[in-house]
Design an enzyme around this catalytic site. Structure first.
Site, PDB file in Angstrom:
ATOM      1  CG  MET A   1      -1.976  -1.078   1.194  1.00  0.00           C
ATOM      2  SD  MET A   1      -2.961  -1.082  -0.309  1.00  0.00           S
ATOM      3  CE  MET A   1      -4.031   0.322  -0.028  1.00  0.00           C
TER       4      MET A   1
ATOM      5  CG  ASP B   1       9.612  -0.090   5.260  1.00  0.00           C
ATOM      6  OD1 ASP B   1      10.028  -0.953   6.059  1.00  0.00           O
ATOM      7  OD2 ASP B   1       8.523  -0.210   4.659  1.00  0.00           O
TER       8      ASP B   1
ATOM      9  CB  VAL C   1       3.612   0.155   9.546  1.00  0.00           C
ATOM     10  CG1 VAL C   1       4.422   1.410   9.324  1.00  0.00           C
ATOM     11  CG2 VAL C   1       2.708   0.321  10.746  1.00  0.00           C
ATOM     12  CB  VAL C   2       2.614  -4.896   9.759  1.00  0.00           C
ATOM     13  CG1 VAL C   2       3.580  -5.431   8.728  1.00  0.00           C
ATOM     14  CG2 VAL C   2       3.356  -4.367  10.985  1.00  0.00           C
ATOM     15  CD  GLU C   3      -4.902  -3.456   9.671  1.00  0.00           C
ATOM     16  OE1 GLU C   3      -4.131  -2.517   9.410  1.00  0.00           O
ATOM     17  OE2 GLU C   3      -6.141  -3.339   9.693  1.00  0.00           O
TER      18      GLU C   3
ATOM     19  CE  LYS D   1      -1.930  -0.484  10.984  1.00  0.00           C
ATOM     20  NZ  LYS D   1      -1.662   0.030   9.654  1.00  0.00           N
TER      21      LYS D   1
ATOM     22  CB  SER E   1      -8.050  -2.544   5.861  1.00  0.00           C
ATOM     23  OG  SER E   1      -6.884  -3.256   6.047  1.00  0.00           O
TER      24      SER E   1
ATOM     25  CG  HIS F   1      -9.438   1.883   4.212  1.00  0.00           C
ATOM     26  ND1 HIS F   1     -10.595   1.152   4.152  1.00  0.00           N
ATOM     27  CD2 HIS F   1      -8.449   1.014   3.892  1.00  0.00           C
ATOM     28  CE1 HIS F   1     -10.312  -0.088   3.811  1.00  0.00           C
ATOM     29  NE2 HIS F   1      -9.027  -0.186   3.652  1.00  0.00           N
TER      30      HIS F   1
ATOM     31  CG  ASN G   1      -3.958  -3.803  -3.079  1.00  0.00           C
ATOM     32  OD1 ASN G   1      -3.298  -3.225  -3.927  1.00  0.00           O
ATOM     33  ND2 ASN G   1      -3.639  -4.999  -2.622  1.00  0.00           N
TER      34      ASN G   1
ATOM     35  CD  GLU H   1     -14.218   2.628   3.831  1.00  0.00           C
ATOM     36  OE1 GLU H   1     -15.361   2.191   3.739  1.00  0.00           O
ATOM     37  OE2 GLU H   1     -13.310   2.031   4.457  1.00  0.00           O
TER      38      GLU H   1
ATOM     39  CG  ASN I   1     -12.663  -3.877   3.881  1.00  0.00           C
ATOM     40  OD1 ASN I   1     -12.862  -4.037   2.673  1.00  0.00           O
ATOM     41  ND2 ASN I   1     -11.492  -3.502   4.362  1.00  0.00           N
TER      42      ASN I   1
HETATM   43  N1  LIG Z   1      -2.853  -4.879   1.162  1.00  0.00           N
HETATM   44  C1  LIG Z   1      -4.101  -4.451   1.045  1.00  0.00           C
HETATM   45  O1  LIG Z   1      -4.894  -4.935   0.235  1.00  0.00           O
HETATM   46  C2  LIG Z   1      -4.548  -3.311   1.920  1.00  0.00           C
HETATM   47  C3  LIG Z   1      -5.665  -2.553   1.526  1.00  0.00           C
HETATM   48  C4  LIG Z   1      -6.058  -1.460   2.297  1.00  0.00           C
HETATM   49  C5  LIG Z   1      -5.362  -1.177   3.471  1.00  0.00           C
HETATM   50  N2  LIG Z   1      -4.303  -1.966   3.841  1.00  0.00           N
HETATM   51  C6  LIG Z   1      -3.619  -1.612   5.081  1.00  0.00           C
HETATM   52  O2  LIG Z   1      -2.395  -0.953   4.764  1.00  0.00           O
HETATM   53  C7  LIG Z   1      -1.402  -1.233   5.748  1.00  0.00           C
HETATM   54  C8  LIG Z   1      -0.177  -1.791   5.068  1.00  0.00           C
HETATM   55  O3  LIG Z   1      -0.530  -2.981   4.409  1.00  0.00           O
HETATM   56  P1  LIG Z   1       0.372  -3.613   3.265  1.00  0.00           P
HETATM   57  O4  LIG Z   1      -0.424  -4.634   2.612  1.00  0.00           O
HETATM   58  O5  LIG Z   1       0.978  -2.533   2.452  1.00  0.00           O
HETATM   59  O6  LIG Z   1       1.508  -4.291   4.143  1.00  0.00           O
HETATM   60  P2  LIG Z   1       2.983  -4.678   3.746  1.00  0.00           P
HETATM   61  O7  LIG Z   1       3.374  -5.778   4.670  1.00  0.00           O
HETATM   62  O8  LIG Z   1       3.121  -4.879   2.277  1.00  0.00           O
HETATM   63  O9  LIG Z   1       3.835  -3.382   4.116  1.00  0.00           O
HETATM   64  C9  LIG Z   1       4.056  -2.952   5.408  1.00  0.00           C
HETATM   65  C10 LIG Z   1       5.394  -2.220   5.427  1.00  0.00           C
HETATM   66  O10 LIG Z   1       5.553  -1.579   6.670  1.00  0.00           O
HETATM   67  C11 LIG Z   1       6.912  -1.680   7.030  1.00  0.00           C
HETATM   68  N3  LIG Z   1       7.034  -1.438   8.467  1.00  0.00           N
HETATM   69  C12 LIG Z   1       6.800  -2.272   9.484  1.00  0.00           C
HETATM   70  N4  LIG Z   1       7.044  -1.630  10.661  1.00  0.00           N
HETATM   71  C13 LIG Z   1       7.401  -0.372  10.344  1.00  0.00           C
HETATM   72  C14 LIG Z   1       7.790   0.769  11.106  1.00  0.00           C
HETATM   73  N5  LIG Z   1       7.860   0.701  12.431  1.00  0.00           N
HETATM   74  N6  LIG Z   1       8.101   1.896  10.466  1.00  0.00           N
HETATM   75  C15 LIG Z   1       8.033   1.954   9.117  1.00  0.00           C
HETATM   76  N7  LIG Z   1       7.717   0.909   8.355  1.00  0.00           N
HETATM   77  C16 LIG Z   1       7.413  -0.238   8.961  1.00  0.00           C
HETATM   78  C17 LIG Z   1       7.303  -3.060   6.583  1.00  0.00           C
HETATM   79  O11 LIG Z   1       8.708  -3.181   6.467  1.00  0.00           O
HETATM   80  C18 LIG Z   1       6.582  -3.136   5.243  1.00  0.00           C
HETATM   81  O12 LIG Z   1       7.412  -2.634   4.197  1.00  0.00           O
HETATM   82  C19 LIG Z   1      -2.071  -2.165   6.736  1.00  0.00           C
HETATM   83  O13 LIG Z   1      -2.587  -1.416   7.789  1.00  0.00           O
HETATM   84  C20 LIG Z   1      -3.197  -2.799   5.918  1.00  0.00           C
HETATM   85  O14 LIG Z   1      -4.267  -3.242   6.724  1.00  0.00           O
HETATM   86  C21 LIG Z   1      -3.879  -3.006   3.101  1.00  0.00           C
END
Ligand SMILES: NC(=O)c1ccc[n+]([C@@H]2O[C@H](COP(=O)([O-])OP(=O)(O)OC[C@H]3O[C@@H](n4cnc5c(N)ncnc54)[C@H](O)[C@@H]3O)[C@@H](O)[C@H]2O)c1
Length: 707
Positions: free
Chosen positions: A323, A342, A399-401, A406, A428, A449, A452, A461, A499
């Protein structure tokens, strides 16, 4: 010279006049009843003039030449006779204009769409400025109609057939330079002093033939049998894109084939008839409503006019993953410098790669030059620390969910950003209110929000937590618009809006699978319904494990009505995660789907056969009605305020078929009472509490409809 309400007729010397469209009390020029009626009078007056050598058509509005016809007028056409009369009135006024016995030149310095372009097409020549605001096109097809003021007749006579088909069938809008290349305008001129330059150009080129870009090949293509091949290819493309659900493009193809080479007046009569048939279809009404809904979003800031949004000129981004890379691209694409942070350089590089892929695509399609490509990529920078974050007006966290991560990231980031900086999480599913509980300035924290893939999904959102200030919401709302997205304001809560509504649909698809219905059939009926892909394919795309995880979170939040089929876990346990590991409900090789995974039937051997006998219509009800049930609750809880926002969200966020007008228009069309009764019937036939019509839905049913 003459006095009119909508137009000014001005003497421009040497036998030239300027007809300046200047609708009173309006920022735009549109063809409403008064402007059309008066154009007819203007044409009669002009036709009687013996002193005129030429006429330049201009607009007094900045950024707009003529934006098109009055959509409320078209929406109100409820019989074919009325539609025919309305269309013919406009068409005839413009046809009179086309027959004026002297040079006529349109000076297009802004949006020139629909009826506006049809008037320009009726001029003997057209000039466009190189201003950014110039958008030329015939977007009628997107409203379920066709160009009915002569555009379907005149454009194919001006430019090569494939160009005309492309413009009319897709409704695309092009700038002045592109319009010149396509042969739709005779020249493009600098925007500065455009009208004066246009007048000088028009006088200098008076009497010379208009520009045509027909090449030898184009001429050959217009002869039988090649013309037939062009039409049949176009029809194939239309069927591929629309699955035959939209009557307008098919009617356009029939009309254009039928009027080729036919006398203009007869062709216009046939155009008006075809327009009238389309204008009264429910599909057209739904598409017009949808367009008006998304336009109305553009006019608000999500809160109210008393609240001012902050300007966003620089952005920070946390997490350069799937994202993050997409969001960085979205900022850079609108020339907003963005700094990605990152925890690993590999991830920062992946973020760059993702943005480069999107821009590379635009480069390949010639939508960007190499220099522009470099400029856009130069907008993105990367870091492992917070250097540069002090200058950011907004930071988006992706960052990770995980709530703990967070919270930690938010608390840490606040030490490196300015007090005014807005902080938005792209979560999300996690609560913004809870996340903001660790913030020093929770009023500056909200949710943004994206869906993807960010480059393709139009919805964002904007989530307001309990302490989020109105200014923060307005800033995020305006930012989403600036990034080219359609925002809706959503109350904080599990799954937010989209969602939350999508989950019961995905759950029911899985239950139907558990109850013996094949993956192929589940996906086929929903594609036939108009969804861009079936739910089983969608879960493969999202990741079966991710789907199961989200399901669990929402089950915890909502209880029995969000209960998921245990089969999802069984499928995950068998090593099937979906597209990402090449194995899900379908099999994937080198990223391409190669068919259904039949070995899955062994894994799910114990399935019952309870739903095998359901008709296709009942399967659709089983999957779509639970979304309506949940939407009624979400509306009662004011997750969003209007049924229009639910519909916009579902169309822009999930691809719910636009021709159905959105989930709740569909519900109204089905009859909300019938929806509630059917849900109760499903509940009684084995689904139990999960599918029972809830009190909010019953209340809507009692009132009659959502709208
Ligand atoms: N993938 C989807 O379809 C989607 C859709 C909408 C929202 N989201 C939301 O977006 C967010 C990211 O999802 P994603 O799919 O891109 O995940 P992802 O795992 O592809 O990316 C997460 C990134 O965050 C980095 N990270 C982790 N800890 C960190 C920190 N302390 N500081 C900076 N970077 C850090 C990781 O190294 C990684 O590169 C989540 O909250 C997810 O719920 C995802």
């Amino acid at each position: 010279m003459g006095t009119y309400t909508n137009y000014k007729l001005l003497d421009r010397g040497d036998g030239w006049a300027e007809l300046c469209f200047d609708q009173p009390d309006s920022k735009a020029n549109i063809f409403n009843e008064s402007a059309i009626r008066e154009l007819d009078v203007v044409c009669q007056d002009l036709a009687a003039r013996r002193d005129l050598k030429g006429l330049l058509v201009t607009s007094a509005k900045s950024d707009i030449f003529i934006a098109g016809a009055d959509l409320n007028l078209i929406k109100g056409l409820d019989t074919i006779d009325k539609a025919l009369a309305g269309c013919t009135a406009g068409q005839q006024a413009i046809h009179k204009f086309a027959k004026l016995p002297f040079e006529t030149v349109a000076a297009i310095g802004g949006a020139c769409l629909g009826g506006g372009f049809e008037l320009a097409l009726a001029c003997k020549k057209r000039l466009a400025s190189d201003a950014k605001s110039v958008k030329i096109g015939l977007p009628e097809v997107m409203l379920g109609i066709l160009p009915g003021f002569g555009g379907s007749v005149r454009l194919p006579r001006l430019v090569p057939l494939p160009t005309a088909l492309d413009m009319i069938l897709t409704g695309k809008q092009v700038d002045g330079v592109r319009a010149y290349k396509m042969g739709m305008v005779d020249a493009y001129l600098p925007n500065q002093d455009f009208n004066s330059r246009a007048l000088a150009w028009a006088k200098a080129n008076a009497g010379k033939p208009g520009r045509r870009v027909h090449t030898f090949m184009n001429k050959v293509m217009e002869k039988v049998p090649f013309r037939g091949i062009v039409f049949s290819q176009a029809r194939k493309q239309v069927m591929k894109n629309t699955k035959g659900k939209y009557p307008a493009p098919l009617k356009i193809l029939d009309l254009l084939a039928e009027i080729h080479g036919v006398d203009v007046e007869e062709a216009l009569r046939r155009e008006a008839k075809a327009f009238a048939v389309l204008a009264v279809t429910p599909v057209s009404k739904r598409l017009i409503e949808l367009f008006q809904l998304s336009e109305s979003v553009k006019k608000t800031n999500g809160v109210g006019p008393e609240v001012r949004a902050l300007r966003v000129e620089r952005a920070g981004l946390l997490g350069a993953g799937v994202m993050g890379g997409g969001i960085a691209w979205a900022f850079a694409n609108k020339d907003i410098p963005v700094r990605m942070k990152d925890i690993k350089w590999e991830s920062v590089n992946l973020g760059f790669q993702q943005a480069a892929e999107n821009f590379g695509f635009a480069l390949k399609k010639k939508k960007l030059t190499k220099n522009q490509y470099m400029g856009k990529m130069g907008m993105i920078s990367g870091t492992l620390d917070y250097s540069g974050f002090r200058n950011a007006d907004v930071v988006v966290e992706a960052v990770v969910e995980n709530m703990d991560v967070k919270k930690k990231v938010l608390a840490e980031t606040e030490n490196f950003i300015s007090d005014a900086c807005i902080y938005a999480s792209n979560t999300s599913s996690l609560s913004i209110t809870e996340m903001a509980s660790v913030a020093k300035r929770p009023e500056n924290v909200g949710g943004l929000h994206f869906f993807n893939p960010v480059s393709r999904m139009p919805l964002v959102e904007v989530i307001a937590g309990e302490k989020t200030s109105k200014e923060t919401v307005a800033t995020l709302f305006e930012l989403a618009k600036k990034l080219g997205k359609t925002p809706i304001v959503v109350k904080d809560g599990p799954g937010f809006l989209v969602n939350r509504l999508l989950l019961p649909y995905m759950n029911e698809a899985m239950f139907l699978f558990e109850e013996g219905v094949s993956v192929e059939r589940i996906d086929r009926v929903m594609k036939d319904f108009g969804m861009p892909m079936g739910p089983m394919r969608l879960v493969d795309e999202v990741g079966i494990d991710v789907g199961a995880k989200v399901s669990k979170i929402l089950h915890q939040a909502f209880g029995v009505r969000a209960q998921a089929s245990p089969l999802a876990e069984v499928v995950v346990a068998s090593g099937r995660l979906g597209r990402k590991n090449g194995k899900g409900f379908y099999i994937y090789e080198n990223g391409k789907e190669v068919g259904l995974d039949d070995s899955l039937l062994e894994v799910v051997k114990g399935r019952n056969t309870r739903s095998v006998g359901l008709t296709d219509g009942e399967l659709i009800q089983r999957m779509t009605y639970p979304m309506i049930n949940e939407a009624a609750l979400a509306l009662a809880e004011q997750v969003v305020k209007t049924p229009g926002e639910v519909d916009l969200g579902m169309i822009m966020g999930t691809g719910f078929p636009p021709f159905r007008g959105g989930l709740l228009r569909f519900a109204d069309n089905e009859g909300v009472k019938r929806v509630a009764e059917t849900l109760d019937r499903f509940a009684g036939a084995g689904a139990g509490e999960r599918l029972k019509a809830n009190a909010a839905l019953l209340e809507v049913a009692r009132k009659g409809s959502f709208y």
